[in-house]
Write a protein that holds these residues in place. Sequence first.
Motif, PDB file in Angstrom:
ATOM      1  N   ASN A  25     -12.598  11.639  49.080  1.00 37.04           N
ATOM      2  CA  ASN A  25     -13.970  11.651  49.745  1.00 37.04           C
ATOM      3  C   ASN A  25     -14.998  10.508  48.469  1.00 37.04           C
ATOM      4  O   ASN A  25     -16.151  10.797  48.699  1.00 37.04           O
ATOM      5  N   THR A  26     -14.424   9.709  48.202  1.00 38.14           N
ATOM      6  CA  THR A  26     -14.987   8.850  47.169  1.00 38.14           C
ATOM      7  C   THR A  26     -14.436   7.505  46.925  1.00 38.14           C
ATOM      8  O   THR A  26     -13.019   7.531  47.194  1.00 38.14           O
ATOM      9  N   MET A  27     -15.122   6.500  46.682  1.00 35.68           N
ATOM     10  CA  MET A  27     -14.351   5.333  46.137  1.00 35.68           C
ATOM     11  C   MET A  27     -14.270   5.221  44.473  1.00 35.68           C
ATOM     12  O   MET A  27     -13.636   4.150  43.973  1.00 35.68           O
ATOM     13  N   TYR A  28     -15.065   6.074  43.873  1.00 35.28           N
ATOM     14  CA  TYR A  28     -14.817   6.240  42.446  1.00 35.28           C
ATOM     15  C   TYR A  28     -14.229   7.257  41.817  1.00 35.28           C
ATOM     16  O   TYR A  28     -14.488   8.602  42.331  1.00 35.28           O
ATOM     17  N   PHE A  29     -13.449   7.285  41.115  1.00 40.30           N
ATOM     18  CA  PHE A  29     -12.629   7.905  40.369  1.00 40.30           C
ATOM     19  C   PHE A  29     -12.637   8.142  38.978  1.00 40.30           C
ATOM     20  O   PHE A  29     -12.505   7.165  38.147  1.00 40.30           O
ATOM     21  N   SER A  30     -12.497   9.360  38.319  1.00 36.97           N
ATOM     22  CA  SER A  30     -12.585   9.624  37.008  1.00 36.97           C
ATOM     23  C   SER A  30     -12.064  10.889  36.718  1.00 36.97           C
ATOM     24  O   SER A  30     -11.143  11.275  37.285  1.00 36.97           O
ATOM     25  N   THR A  31     -12.489  11.468  35.626  1.00 36.28           N
ATOM     26  CA  THR A  31     -11.834  12.529  34.853  1.00 36.28           C
ATOM     27  C   THR A  31     -11.643  13.612  35.953  1.00 36.28           C
ATOM     28  O   THR A  31     -12.481  14.145  36.609  1.00 36.28           O
ATOM     29  N   GLY A  32     -10.257  14.301  36.059  1.00 38.16           N
ATOM     30  CA  GLY A  32     -10.190  15.522  36.908  1.00 38.16           C
ATOM     31  C   GLY A  32      -9.704  15.099  38.450  1.00 38.16           C
ATOM     32  O   GLY A  32      -8.901  15.795  39.092  1.00 38.16           O
ATOM     33  N   ASP A  33      -9.773  13.740  38.797  1.00 39.36           N
ATOM     34  CA  ASP A  33      -9.272  13.165  40.149  1.00 39.36           C
ATOM     35  C   ASP A  33      -7.889  13.014  40.055  1.00 39.36           C
ATOM     36  O   ASP A  33      -7.171  12.697  39.092  1.00 39.36           O
ATOM     37  N   THR A  34      -7.191  13.030  41.317  1.00 37.15           N
ATOM     38  CA  THR A  34      -5.759  12.901  41.348  1.00 37.15           C
ATOM     39  C   THR A  34      -5.767  11.476  42.475  1.00 37.15           C
ATOM     40  O   THR A  34      -6.330  11.285  43.324  1.00 37.15           O
ATOM     41  N   LEU A  35      -4.724  10.651  42.070  1.00 40.54           N
ATOM     42  CA  LEU A  35      -4.213   9.417  42.664  1.00 40.54           C
ATOM     43  C   LEU A  35      -3.155   9.711  43.514  1.00 40.54           C
ATOM     44  O   LEU A  35      -2.146  10.335  43.153  1.00 40.54           O
ATOM     45  N   TYR A  36      -3.050   9.278  44.780  1.00 40.06           N
ATOM     46  CA  TYR A  36      -2.018   9.698  45.699  1.00 40.06           C
ATOM     47  C   TYR A  36      -1.122   8.706  46.233  1.00 40.06           C
ATOM     48  O   TYR A  36      -1.662   7.588  46.113  1.00 40.06           O
ATOM     49  N   SER A  37      -0.164   9.011  46.784  1.00 39.55           N
ATOM     50  CA  SER A  37       0.842   8.104  47.193  1.00 39.55           C
ATOM     51  C   SER A  37       0.579   7.946  48.907  1.00 39.55           C
ATOM     52  O   SER A  37      -0.116   8.346  49.273  1.00 39.55           O
ATOM     53  N   CYS A  51       2.059   1.902  40.624  1.00 39.54           N
ATOM     54  CA  CYS A  51       3.347   2.809  40.540  1.00 39.54           C
ATOM     55  C   CYS A  51       3.820   3.029  41.752  1.00 39.54           C
ATOM     56  O   CYS A  51       3.341   3.054  42.699  1.00 39.54           O
ATOM     57  N   VAL A  52       5.464   3.244  41.543  1.00 41.42           N
ATOM     58  CA  VAL A  52       6.029   3.795  42.937  1.00 41.42           C
ATOM     59  C   VAL A  52       6.845   5.342  42.165  1.00 41.42           C
ATOM     60  O   VAL A  52       6.859   5.130  40.991  1.00 41.42           O
ATOM     61  N   ALA A  53       7.276   5.826  43.187  1.00 46.72           N
ATOM     62  CA  ALA A  53       7.989   6.820  42.922  1.00 46.72           C
ATOM     63  C   ALA A  53       9.362   6.455  42.247  1.00 46.72           C
ATOM     64  O   ALA A  53      10.050   5.479  42.510  1.00 46.72           O
ATOM     65  N   GLY A  54       9.612   7.267  41.107  1.00 49.97           N
ATOM     66  CA  GLY A  54      10.758   7.003  40.261  1.00 49.97           C
ATOM     67  C   GLY A  54      11.924   7.877  40.596  1.00 49.97           C
ATOM     68  O   GLY A  54      13.191   7.700  39.882  1.00 49.97           O
ATOM     69  N   ASP A  55      11.967   8.668  41.396  1.00 49.57           N
ATOM     70  CA  ASP A  55      12.761   9.744  42.103  1.00 49.57           C
ATOM     71  C   ASP A  55      13.720   9.237  43.260  1.00 49.57           C
ATOM     72  O   ASP A  55      14.430   9.865  43.923  1.00 49.57           O
ATOM     73  N   GLY A  56      13.723   7.912  43.695  1.00 46.56           N
ATOM     74  CA  GLY A  56      14.181   7.420  44.680  1.00 46.56           C
ATOM     75  C   GLY A  56      13.410   7.438  46.070  1.00 46.56           C
ATOM     76  O   GLY A  56      13.759   7.052  46.965  1.00 46.56           O
ATOM     77  N   GLY A  57      12.348   8.207  45.837  1.00 45.15           N
ATOM     78  CA  GLY A  57      11.377   8.367  47.244  1.00 45.15           C
ATOM     79  C   GLY A  57      10.621   6.746  47.562  1.00 45.15           C
ATOM     80  O   GLY A  57      10.836   6.040  46.801  1.00 45.15           O
ATOM     81  N   ASP A  58      10.072   7.039  48.624  1.00 43.51           N
ATOM     82  CA  ASP A  58       9.494   5.889  49.231  1.00 43.51           C
ATOM     83  C   ASP A  58       8.005   5.666  48.872  1.00 43.51           C
ATOM     84  O   ASP A  58       6.995   4.969  49.678  1.00 43.51           O
ATOM     85  N   ASP A  59       7.477   6.561  48.044  1.00 43.75           N
ATOM     86  CA  ASP A  59       6.027   6.638  47.563  1.00 43.75           C
ATOM     87  C   ASP A  59       5.653   5.532  46.776  1.00 43.75           C
ATOM     88  O   ASP A  59       6.313   4.972  45.902  1.00 43.75           O
ATOM     89  N   TRP A  60       4.313   4.811  47.172  1.00 48.58           N
ATOM     90  CA  TRP A  60       3.801   4.010  46.230  1.00 48.58           C
ATOM     91  C   TRP A  60       2.355   4.161  46.284  1.00 48.58           C
ATOM     92  O   TRP A  60       1.775   5.106  47.181  1.00 48.58           O
ATOM     93  N   LEU A  61       1.773   3.869  45.332  1.00 47.03           N
ATOM     94  CA  LEU A  61       0.177   3.979  44.906  1.00 47.03           C
ATOM     95  C   LEU A  61      -0.724   3.608  46.158  1.00 47.03           C
ATOM     96  O   LEU A  61      -0.666   2.457  46.400  1.00 47.03           O
ATOM     97  N   SER A  62      -1.417   4.725  46.591  1.00 45.11           N
ATOM     98  CA  SER A  62      -2.154   4.333  47.862  1.00 45.11           C
ATOM     99  C   SER A  62      -3.680   4.494  47.821  1.00 45.11           C
ATOM    100  O   SER A  62      -3.958   5.878  47.564  1.00 45.11           O
TER     101      SER A  62
END
Length: 200
Positions: free
Chosen positions: A55-67, A35-46
């Motif tokens: 502080n982990t390689m594994y993500f599940s319920t409650g975790d946030t994915l950042y740009s 995904c990328v930002a839909g508001d015109g920003g320069d964010d992409w999934l990182s």
Amino acid sequence: MQRIPPQTGVGLRLRTGDRLVVVDPTGGQVSDLFCVAGDGGDDWLSNGRTIDYGNTMYFSTGDTLYSNLSRPMLTIEQDTCGKHDFLLTPCSQATFDLLYPEFGGAPHPSCFDNLCAALGPLGVEPGTISTTFNIFMNVWFEADGTMHIDPPISGAGDRFVVRAEMDLLVGVTACSAEKSNGGECKPIDVEVIPESPATE
């Protein structure tokens, strides 16, 4: 619920607060998400920022994915499988040329091409598409760093639900790499659930 046929992808628009539901209808199938930002920003999934902050390689319920700009993009609200990958890039023609010699260099559907086709009409350039969140992908490592990709442990009906933390343009695939899917590529189901309007 929209069905993504095997070895294809779709592009979706999410508004802040919308939920994206990804379901493995038959079991054992990977789904790449970018995904990328839909508001015109320069964010992409990182994956790098997300791994740093989680502080982990594994993500599940409650975790946030950042740009790449450290803004929250998606929060995982439900995960009935619990095993995903956020290290590998989407398969591409080069992937099959280099790692799948049995195909003899013949054209092969790929998640990268499918994401380009899905996100291109939304204005996303191919060079923007980088590491995907690989839902249901079963990647693990030995102590010396040797990597293994085993068949997904997801069963029929397993669900992965994320909430959009900003307006987003999202690409989702039914992964095209046979070896990542237990030897057979299968469909993926997706649904966008709009944020419930505020009640007075």
